[in-house]
Write a protein that holds these residues in place. Structure first.
Motif: not given
Ligand SMILES: Cc1ncc(COP(=O)(O)O)c(C=O)c1O
Length: 386
Positions: A300-323
């Motif tokens: 469970w912890r491993d899968e939760l880690d993956q969920i969190r990594s996925h959210i954080k990665r999407t956040r970083r990708m959005l944050a790299a954009e300028r709007v």
């Protein structure tokens, strides 16, 4: 008599879900619904949950009631997960989801003579409805500057100062819905001081443990606060942390003086009894199995880690954009599934109508609803309207 009932407005989110469903565009993007989605846009059942269900199916010997307090092993395990050793001294009761826990807590406050609950704004839209359903007054207090995407502690404390002793304040423990803006440890300490100064009761809503920085990290601030206040109410939802939304798994914990614990428990039992009598078993049993078995817990912890990594990665990708006017870079620092963009009604409507991009009317986006391949189109659409 029933024929005289006025028509109530549907939940605004349902309207958006319907509009999204009826939109024929194949490249439409759903950022409205508040559930976690993986990179392929699915909300899968976690492997540990499936495995726990297999154990339950094979081993369950009875379907008799679980008892008034609910599953006490479940309560011990989720209490420990959220509050560590402190939880041993808390009164606890299983609840029908986090929503049910919030309602039990609000009813308990009313039974205790409470009159008002403060809601730092913007809040989860169901908070005011729950407070009012418990026949308490919902008092809005300022909390967040959306244009600058920052918590405004001075405004929050100014709101506290206008309240009466015995009022409660709903505070989200982590991964704030709809803002993604969490208090720092220092701010939790300041909150504890301010609550004690004004005689206010913290009512903590923990619905996303593990979605921000980690299972322990996400509750560190709430624990700091709980060590410092004499009384507190904590509503927990396990819907997100275990991906078991429809099983309706939650719990309510109460910190109070030892001499008040038996009365607190008896009041909670009475409130629950008149409401749904006994809690449902299955979801809590899943959580109990997962947390009490080392292999399932690790899975469970491993899968939760993956969920969190996925959210954080999407956040970083959005944050790299300028709007233009949107401080995109701050999205990377925010936690959990949600952020609220500084967009007005016309901009939210234009995104929906012209670009097929659906978010709530208040411009909350579910970051986890954004697939990597859709990010460029989303950013171009934002640039077109903002
Ligand atoms: C902040 C917050 N609190 C509580 C809940 C309640 O969760 P549930 O009733 O699904 O367990 C939610 C669900 O979206 C939430 O976002």
């Amino acid at each position: 008599m029933i024929e005289n009932l006025p028509l109530k407005a549907p939940d605004p989110l349902l309207k958006i879900i319907k509009m999204f469903r009826e939109d024929p565009r194949t490249d439409k993007i759903d950022l409205g619904v508040g559930v976690y989605k993986d990179a392929s846009g699915n909300t899968p059942v976690m492997k540990a949950v499936k495995d726990a269900e297999a154990v339950l199916l094979a081993g369950q010997k009875t379907k008799t009631y679980v008892g008034q307090q609910g599953d006490v092993d479940f309560l011990k395990l989720v209490g420990q997960l959220a509050f560590g050793e402190m939880a041993r001294d808390f009164v606890s009761i299983q609840a029908v989801g986090g929503t049910g826990a919030l309602r039990l807590g609000a009813d308990l406050l009313r039974e205790s003579g409470g009159k008002r609950i403060l809601l730092p704004q913007p809040c989860w839209p169901n908070h005011p409805a729950i407070v009012r359903a418990a026949r308490l007054e919902a008092v809005d207090v300022p909390f967040f500057n959306i244009a600058e995407q920052r918590i405004d502690m001075d405004a929050l404390f100014a709101g506290f100062a206008t309240c009466e002793r015995g009022d409660a304040v709903i505070l989200q423990a982590c991964c704030h819905n709809p803002l993604g803006a969490d208090f720092s440890i220092e701010q939790w300490k300041q909150l504890a001081d301010a609550l004690n100064t004004h005689g206010l009761i913290p009512f903590i809503d923990l619905a996303y443990q593990g979605f921000g920085d980690g299972v322990d990290e996400d509750v560190a601030g709430a624990r700091v606060l709980l060590e410092r206040v004499p009384e507190a109410i904590m509503a927990i939802s396990e819907a997100k942390s275990f991906g078991i939304y429809r099983e309706r798994v939650g719990a309510l914990f109460v910190k109070t003086a030892e001499k008040a614990r038996a009365a607190t428990m008896s009041n909670l039992a009475q409130i629950a009894r008149a409401n749904y009598s006994m809690p449902p078993d299955h979801g809590a049993a899943i959580v109990r199995e997962v947390l009490s078995d080392n292999a399932l817990r690790t899975s469970w912890r491993d899968e939760l880690d993956q969920i969190r990594s996925h959210i954080k990665r999407t956040r970083r990708m959005l944050a790299a954009e300028r709007v233009n006017s949107i401080p995109m870079h701050l999205i990377a620092d925010q936690k959990g599934m949600f952020s609220t963009l500084p967009l007005n009604d016309a901009q939210v409507t234009a995104l929906r109508e012209q670009h097929g991009i659906y978010m709530t009317d208040a411009a909350r986006i579910n970051v986890a609803g954004l697939r990597e391949a859709d990010i460029p189109r989303f950013v171009e659409a934002l640039k077109a309207v903002a």
